[in-house]
Write an enzyme that holds these catalytic residues in place. Sequence first.
Site, PDB file in Angstrom:
ATOM      1  N   CYS A 130      -5.368  77.462  84.296  1.00 64.15           N
ATOM      2  CA  CYS A 130      -6.088  76.220  84.540  1.00 64.15           C
ATOM      3  C   CYS A 130      -6.714  76.190  85.943  1.00 64.15           C
ATOM      4  CB  CYS A 130      -5.138  75.061  84.264  1.00 64.15           C
ATOM      5  SG  CYS A 130      -6.022  73.620  83.705  1.00 64.15           S
ATOM      6  N   HIS A 184      -1.812  75.600  79.739  1.00 62.05           N
ATOM      7  CA  HIS A 184      -0.527  75.729  80.440  1.00 62.05           C
ATOM      8  C   HIS A 184       0.560  76.344  79.554  1.00 62.05           C
ATOM      9  CE1 HIS A 184      -1.280  73.376  84.179  1.00 62.05           C
ATOM     10  NE2 HIS A 184      -2.264  72.895  83.450  1.00 62.05           N
ATOM     11  N   GLU A 202       3.232  77.732  80.549  1.00 63.54           N
ATOM     12  CA  GLU A 202       4.557  77.564  81.157  1.00 63.54           C
ATOM     13  C   GLU A 202       5.209  76.253  80.749  1.00 63.54           C
ATOM     14  OE1 GLU A 202       1.731  77.002  82.571  1.00 63.54           O
ATOM     15  OE2 GLU A 202       1.917  75.296  83.940  1.00 63.54           O
TER      16      GLU A 202
HETATM   17  N1  GLN Z   1      -8.947  69.610  86.355  1.00 60.35           N
HETATM   18  C1  GLN Z   1      -8.286  70.502  87.286  1.00 60.35           C
HETATM   19  C2  GLN Z   1      -9.303  71.102  88.261  1.00 60.35           C
HETATM   20  O1  GLN Z   1     -10.484  71.027  88.041  1.00 60.35           O
HETATM   21  C3  GLN Z   1      -7.510  71.588  86.570  1.00 60.35           C
HETATM   22  C4  GLN Z   1      -6.424  70.973  85.726  1.00 60.35           C
HETATM   23  C5  GLN Z   1      -5.204  71.822  85.557  1.00 60.35           C
HETATM   24  O2  GLN Z   1      -4.966  72.771  86.295  1.00 60.35           O
HETATM   25  N2  GLN Z   1      -4.370  71.434  84.618  1.00 60.35           N
HETATM   26  O3  GLN Z   1      -8.900  71.641  89.225  1.00 60.35           O
END
Ligand code: GLN
Length: 188
Positions: free
Chosen positions: A80, A169, A171
């Site tokens: 992410c 995610h 994890e």
């Molecule tokens: N929306 C976050 C970003 O742009 C990422 C979200 C996440 O890591 N769950 O940094």
Amino acid sequence: MRVAVPAVQGAFAEQIAYFKAAGADAFEVRNLRDWENARADALVLPGGESTVQRKLIRSTGLFEPLEEAIARGMPVFATCAGAILLARKIEGEEPFFGALDIEIRRNGYGRQNESFSTSCTVWGIDDFPATFIRAPTISAIGKDVEVVARCNGMPTGVKCARIIALAWHPELSRDLRLGRKFLEMAAG
Ligand code: GLN
């Protein structure tokens, strides 16, 4: 297998718990001294808020050594926000590490779909539980980059050399198959 997890912001504790459960010696890296003492074999870039992580990775002095370790070929598992930090292009923003040849759009699923769970095939592992939290979308993929996860037809995970980057995610699941597979790759 010593797995360093920058612990500046976001889901680092969850990643440490996940990789410990998968059999690694996973630990927090908060500053340059932690990194220098770490002798890490692999790096995990957790999810969170990439704008905050960018600032803190720089202000803690971790940017240069992490950039160098990634360039040297250290295995990386990014989720992410971590995938955003690795991307060569971020729509509307400057790249950060820029080490992975993908283009990414922050919060690409939009407000209606901020958080959801589904199941993915990832890196040959079926029925893996995938939780998306304000996840980015992967809008372009370089020629040396392999798509290793799709959810509902969209590419949501990629691999390039020893870098794995996912928009979601893993994890947050109790499914250790992916962590173990990454550790095996990192050890090999
Ligand atoms: N929306 C976050 C970003 O742009 C990422 C979200 C996440 O890591 N769950 O940094």
